[in-house]
Design a protein around this motif. Sequence first.
Motif, PDB file in Angstrom:
ATOM      1  N   TYR A   8       2.655  66.206 -13.506  1.00  5.96           N
ATOM      2  CA  TYR A   8       1.684  66.042 -12.425  1.00  5.96           C
ATOM      3  C   TYR A   8       2.212  66.561 -11.090  1.00  5.96           C
ATOM      4  N   ASP A   9       3.376  67.177 -11.111  1.00  6.53           N
ATOM      5  CA  ASP A   9       3.976  67.759  -9.910  1.00  6.53           C
ATOM      6  C   ASP A   9       3.935  66.762  -8.735  1.00  6.53           C
ATOM      7  N   LEU A  10       4.601  65.634  -8.957  1.00  5.55           N
ATOM      8  CA  LEU A  10       4.582  64.566  -7.961  1.00  5.55           C
ATOM      9  C   LEU A  10       5.675  64.718  -6.899  1.00  5.55           C
ATOM     10  N   PHE A  11       6.271  65.886  -6.807  1.00  6.06           N
ATOM     11  CA  PHE A  11       7.395  66.075  -5.892  1.00  6.06           C
ATOM     12  C   PHE A  11       6.999  65.955  -4.419  1.00  6.06           C
ATOM     13  N   ASP A  12       5.700  66.066  -4.118  1.00  5.17           N
ATOM     14  CA  ASP A  12       5.287  65.973  -2.712  1.00  5.17           C
ATOM     15  C   ASP A  12       4.708  64.605  -2.342  1.00  5.17           C
ATOM     16  N   ILE A  13       4.790  63.629  -3.247  1.00  3.33           N
ATOM     17  CA  ILE A  13       4.164  62.337  -2.957  1.00  3.33           C
ATOM     18  C   ILE A  13       4.905  61.579  -1.845  1.00  3.33           C
ATOM     19  N   LYS A  14       4.140  60.747  -1.176  1.00  2.00           N
ATOM     20  CA  LYS A  14       4.677  59.854  -0.145  1.00  2.00           C
ATOM     21  C   LYS A  14       4.122  58.458  -0.397  1.00  2.00           C
ATOM     22  N   PRO A  15       4.902  57.408  -0.085  1.00  2.00           N
ATOM     23  CA  PRO A  15       4.403  56.045  -0.285  1.00  2.00           C
ATOM     24  C   PRO A  15       3.071  55.848   0.440  1.00  2.00           C
ATOM     25  N   ALA A  16       2.127  55.170  -0.229  1.00  2.87           N
ATOM     26  CA  ALA A  16       0.786  55.017   0.355  1.00  2.87           C
ATOM     27  C   ALA A  16       0.168  53.687  -0.043  1.00  2.87           C
ATOM     28  N   ASN A  17       0.931  52.610   0.028  1.00  2.00           N
ATOM     29  CA  ASN A  17       0.375  51.308  -0.338  1.00  2.00           C
ATOM     30  C   ASN A  17      -0.719  50.840   0.607  1.00  2.00           C
ATOM     31  N   GLU A  18      -0.859  51.515   1.743  1.00  2.25           N
ATOM     32  CA  GLU A  18      -1.946  51.174   2.662  1.00  2.25           C
ATOM     33  C   GLU A  18      -3.302  51.492   2.044  1.00  2.25           C
ATOM     34  N   LEU A  19      -3.332  52.258   0.954  1.00  2.00           N
ATOM     35  CA  LEU A  19      -4.604  52.564   0.286  1.00  2.00           C
ATOM     36  C   LEU A  19      -5.108  51.400  -0.549  1.00  2.00           C
ATOM     37  N   LEU A  20      -4.263  50.412  -0.826  1.00  2.45           N
ATOM     38  CA  LEU A  20      -4.713  49.244  -1.581  1.00  2.45           C
ATOM     39  C   LEU A  20      -5.668  48.406  -0.746  1.00  2.45           C
ATOM     40  N   LEU A  21      -6.798  48.048  -1.354  1.00  4.42           N
ATOM     41  CA  LEU A  21      -7.771  47.208  -0.646  1.00  4.42           C
ATOM     42  C   LEU A  21      -7.206  45.814  -0.418  1.00  4.42           C
ATOM     43  N   LEU A  22      -6.452  45.320  -1.396  1.00  7.98           N
ATOM     44  CA  LEU A  22      -5.784  44.029  -1.279  1.00  7.98           C
ATOM     45  C   LEU A  22      -4.287  44.251  -1.309  1.00  7.98           C
ATOM     46  N   ASN A  23      -3.561  43.480  -0.516  1.00  7.28           N
ATOM     47  CA  ASN A  23      -2.115  43.643  -0.448  1.00  7.28           C
ATOM     48  C   ASN A  23      -1.465  43.090  -1.711  1.00  7.28           C
ATOM     49  N   GLU A  24      -1.107  43.975  -2.604  1.00  6.07           N
ATOM     50  CA  GLU A  24      -0.426  43.624  -3.849  1.00  6.07           C
ATOM     51  C   GLU A  24       0.856  44.456  -3.916  1.00  6.07           C
ATOM     52  N   PRO A  25       1.936  44.002  -3.279  1.00  4.72           N
ATOM     53  CA  PRO A  25       3.127  44.857  -3.160  1.00  4.72           C
ATOM     54  C   PRO A  25       3.762  45.251  -4.476  1.00  4.72           C
ATOM     55  N   ASP A  26       3.513  44.483  -5.554  1.00  2.00           N
ATOM     56  CA  ASP A  26       4.086  44.860  -6.842  1.00  2.00           C
ATOM     57  C   ASP A  26       3.337  46.038  -7.481  1.00  2.00           C
ATOM     58  N   ILE A  27       2.151  46.333  -6.979  1.00  2.00           N
ATOM     59  CA  ILE A  27       1.468  47.571  -7.343  1.00  2.00           C
ATOM     60  C   ILE A  27       1.906  48.619  -6.329  1.00  2.00           C
ATOM     61  N   ARG A  28       2.357  49.761  -6.799  1.00  2.00           N
ATOM     62  CA  ARG A  28       2.867  50.792  -5.897  1.00  2.00           C
ATOM     63  C   ARG A  28       1.954  52.020  -5.946  1.00  2.00           C
TER      64      ARG A  28
END
Length: 421
Positions: free
Chosen positions: A332-352
């Motif tokens: 999936y060529d994920l080499f350019d990904i950046k953390p984006a947990n702000e996209l979660l509607l609910l704060n579930e930190p164990d979901i990344r």
Amino acid sequence: MGLTISETRDYFLRDGAKFFYLADTCWSAFTNATLDEWEYYLEHRRMQGFNALQINVLPQHDRSEVGAFPQPFKQAPDGRWDFGRINEEYFDRAERMIEMAVEKGFTPALVVLWCNYVPGTWGSKLPIARVIPRERLVPYVEYVAERFGKYEPVFVISGDTNFESPEAVEYYATALDVVKRKAPRSLTTMHLCGGLGELPERIWKSPNYDFYMYQSSHDRDNQRLAYQLAERFYKMPIKRPIVNGEPCYEGIAGGKYNRFSRSDVRRAVWWSLLSGAKAGTAYGALGIWNWHRVGAIFYGEQYGGPSFDWRTALGFEGAFDVAFAKWLFEAYDLFDIKPANELLLLNEPDIRVARGRGKIAVYTPYSWDVKLKVDATAYKWEGFALEKRCFVKPRVAVSGDAAIVHAPEVNSDLLLVGIER
């Protein structure tokens, strides 16, 4: 050709191509493995897709018992090592093992100074510590860098250190500078004590320090450090690639009468990759890193639990899981990904959650619906049930301005990937 760092300074290249660092941890290979065993082991890990090997240059203090083997230094009359007299037989054998690994496509990652060889560290207080005198430090490091530098390994300057004294910092900073001077084509890093997320300024500001490597702990109650430390290093003032160089080892005790399973390892790896530590990961199995044989004494049993034989540990399923993570990351060529947990509607930190150009990747450690603040119609979603390493197709629903990615009904952790239409 050795590893280099991308222009974006957050992943590796080898021969100009993107390189996902997938290292097996075999700290004790130089002292415990026979050449025939080493050949068998290398071929097995090559088949699985590993491309790097983490090895301690000097004997590991908590390895498993082994019969007579060459010592790295000649003995003084009192039985102690004479650090001024290199034992070429030991390093000839180590170099042969490196040659065998490189011939099969592996990048060696060689630890130069585990903490029990450095003064002012917790390791220097161990009964079996062998501290290198200050006047012998530079000659030893120069020898290692010159002898092995032609293979362009990664040089891991420290081992299990927490930089608890000025003396230790000085040793490691000196070694870092010497290695880069003698082997400028090799990348350098530090292997840190479990859970450590702070570095001395002299270390992290050094222009000779190439990438961050952390250890996310073998403590059952601290496994969230896998993503917490990734986030911490991601926010460092100097941007560098980040690797979780020691997630929980498969089979090691994470508490009394408790062993980490392949699912624990898999979770730690994906937590790391989607939280900033995307340059790659290491894997470790109890029995491999200490190279144990049935009936031998395992010197780390007090905290690690009884060890498996290395041949048993070589067959652990978790190795295929982390190799599958590498395959998915590359596919999936994920080499350019950046953390984006702000996209979660609910704060579930164990979901990344991580986001790259035209894609979103989500890891959930349990089969659970994921609600994201994205246009549900803008992405085509695919998924993988990681326990069985199989493809699944999630359902997606619209909820106002958000998307609900319904987890397939499989009792497994999941990787979900949204591809922009």
